[in-house]
Design a protein around this motif. Structure first.
Motif, PDB file in Angstrom:
ATOM      1  N   ALA B  53       0.466   0.187  21.600  1.00 41.07           N
ATOM      2  CA  ALA B  53       1.874   0.625  21.650  1.00 41.07           C
ATOM      3  C   ALA B  53       2.517   0.495  20.271  1.00 41.07           C
ATOM      4  O   ALA B  53       3.279   1.378  19.840  1.00 41.07           O
ATOM      5  N   ILE B  54       2.198  -0.583  19.566  1.00 39.33           N
ATOM      6  CA  ILE B  54       2.769  -0.778  18.216  1.00 39.33           C
ATOM      7  C   ILE B  54       2.246   0.300  17.267  1.00 39.33           C
ATOM      8  O   ILE B  54       3.009   0.936  16.541  1.00 39.33           O
ATOM      9  N   LEU B  55       0.925   0.556  17.320  1.00 43.17           N
ATOM     10  CA  LEU B  55       0.343   1.569  16.428  1.00 43.17           C
ATOM     11  C   LEU B  55       0.878   2.966  16.748  1.00 43.17           C
ATOM     12  O   LEU B  55       1.143   3.767  15.857  1.00 43.17           O
ATOM     13  N   SER B  56       1.060   3.216  18.050  1.00 41.48           N
ATOM     14  CA  SER B  56       1.530   4.543  18.458  1.00 41.48           C
ATOM     15  C   SER B  56       2.950   4.790  17.946  1.00 41.48           C
ATOM     16  O   SER B  56       3.291   5.895  17.526  1.00 41.48           O
ATOM     17  N   VAL B  57       3.785   3.751  17.962  1.00 37.11           N
ATOM     18  CA  VAL B  57       5.148   3.885  17.420  1.00 37.11           C
ATOM     19  C   VAL B  57       5.075   4.219  15.932  1.00 37.11           C
ATOM     20  O   VAL B  57       5.784   5.101  15.441  1.00 37.11           O
ATOM     21  N   LYS B  58       4.185   3.530  15.223  1.00 42.00           N
ATOM     22  CA  LYS B  58       4.086   3.769  13.778  1.00 42.00           C
ATOM     23  C   LYS B  58       3.515   5.161  13.477  1.00 42.00           C
ATOM     24  O   LYS B  58       3.902   5.813  12.520  1.00 42.00           O
TER      25      LYS B  58
END
Lengths: 252, 215
Positions: B53-58
């Motif tokens: 989820a964190i990588l997808s936001v970035k």
């Protein structure tokens, strides 16, 4: 003087006080709309604070407004001058260092600014008084280098030497020099003793006024050994039209 | 703060994660340790979902090319909605302010996010905000009203006054959110400015209230 959001809804405050200089403290929950503290602890407000000791920082337990300087919040130039004088007062203050005269000067300036028709004149007066209060009053009667009485002619101001240089002494040396015409020097001398009322009433030719501003700003930057951040926005709102975006706001 | 300073006795990967959490806003050293040890006990699948989820936001989140709000593929949810009223633009400081106004369901116009506020003492000026992008949107005659929804404090007011001065020559109506007493507050503790604004903007009880956005 300054504030920063921390945590869920708290604020970290830098407050200037008469007897403890700059105090850093937290106001818990101050960002919530129904907070009892929130409305009182905005920037440029004169308040009575009750602080409770904390482990690393004090916490605001109660606050009551003495003056909210409302007029500063509805006039862009006054708000900018207010931010400028507050930044100067903060830069001349230290944590834990009592300075009641500086505190009184700041409160008095912000109060006068509310009803001022010439906020920029008030800023010049504040700058000179602050320099006087801090022991940095510039030499404006004689050449700061040779002591010769200054003739009624254009001179230069040296921040490093703290005063006006005569034409003979301006040669040589690596100082940054700011031009100071006869009218500018006269206005600077007037500022040393003038009160708020007289500063509001006096008419100064535009170029002399601007030159005096440049002299004082250069000297303050030298004394503080730090640039004054709020000058950029003060210059921006003092321009007419607002030049930074002038191409975009021209109708048609 | 260094890794060893926060958790001197922790294994290096643990100390690294504690330090990463500690850099986030509002998280102190104790909170960072609690989150780290919670993650250590978390099932691997949940931890992977969180990391993804964190990588997808970035990877996928960009600023909306119209309103500079947070969006995906160059467009935010509001600007992608063709039913929104584009003649009204509500100017806010941060993306979170859009979310707050959307929760009210009282506004059907569009937004513009400044990504900050003019703060002279911190050296933040109009050129550091998305002011130029706002003025670009005001070209042409589609926009009839700009609603200034900056925070009701000195810096928010100064930003609003500055924008008003820029927009005034364009002949577009500029309004700002009303100031007054918050619901559930106590009059006794209200500051002078809030009380004065509330008195100035008092409303009559014997007249019907206009619908949001009505003249």
């Amino acid at each position: 003087m300054r504030q920063r959001d921390i945590g869920e809804a708290d604020r970290l405050l830098w407050v200037i006080t008469p007897d403890r200089g700059i105090v850093r403290c937290t106001a818990r929950g101050a960002r919530k709309p129904a907070s009892k503290l929130g409305g009182h602890i905005d920037l440029l407000r004169h308040v009575t604070l009750s602080l409770r000791s904390g482990r690393s920082l004090d916490h605001v337990s109660q606050v009551e407004t003495i003056s909210g300087f409302r007029e500063l919040r509805s006039d862009l130039v006054k708000a900018s001058v207010g931010s400028y004088v507050a930044e100067l007062a903060e830069r001349f203050s230290v944590e834990g260092g009592a300075n009641p005269p500086l505190f009184r000067l700041l409160v008095s300036a912000l109060g006068r600014l509310e009803s001022s028709a010439r906020p920029q004149s008030l800023a010049r007066c504040f700058e000179m008084r602050l320099l006087s209060l801090s022991g940095f009053l510039p030499e404006l009667e004689v050449c700061v280098e040779c002591g010769a009485r200054l003739a009624e002619s254009p001179h230069v101001f040296s921040s490093e030497r703290g005063g006006i240089l005569c034409p003979q002494c301006r040669v040589g040396g690596g100082d940054v020099l700011v031009p100071a015409g006869a009218g500018t020097i006269k206005f600077l001398r007037f500022l040393r003793t003038a009160d708020w009322d007289r500063v509001e009433r006096i008419g100064v030719p535009g170029e002399d006024f601007r030159q005096a501003g440049r002299v004082l700003r250069a000297y303050l930057r030298y004394v503080l050994d730090h640039s004054i951040r709020s000058t950029a926005f003060l210059d921006e709102v003092s321009r007419r039209p607002v030049s930074k975006f002038v191409d975009q706001v021209r109708p048609g | 703060m260094t890794t060893s300073g926060i958790a001197p006795s922790a294994a290096p990967p643990v100390a690294r994660l504690i330090e990463a959490f500690h850099r986030l806003p509002g998280i102190g050293p104790k909170g960072a340790q609690r989150l780290t040890y919670y993650l250590i006990r978390m099932p691997r699948q949940e931890a992977e979902e969180l990391a993804q989820a964190i990588l997808s936001v970035k990877d996928r989140i960009t600023l909306c090319r119209t309103c500079t709000n947070i969006g995906e593929g160059g467009e935010c949810v509001v600007c992608a909605d063709l039913t929104r009223d584009r003649s009204r633009i509500c100017v806010v400081e941060e993306p979170l302010d859009v979310a707050a106004i959307e929760r009210t369901r009282a506004f059907r116009g569009s937004y513009h996010v400044l990504h900050g506020v003019i703060s002279p003492v911190n050296g933040v000026g109009p050129e550091d905000l998305k002011v130029r992008e706002l003025l670009e949107r005001l070209k042409g005659d589609q926009v009839q009203e700009v609603i200034l929804a900056t925070n009701p404090n000195l810096e928010g007011e100064a930003t609003g006054m500055y924008l008003q001065r820029l927009i005034a020559p364009l002949g577009i109506r500029v309004s700002r959110l009303a100031r007054g007493l918050p619901s559930g507050s106590d009059l006794e503790y209200a500051d002078d400015a809030t009380l004065a604004h509330a008195l100035e903007a008092r409303t009559r009880l014997d007249e019907p209230r206009p619908e949001p956005g009505e003249e």
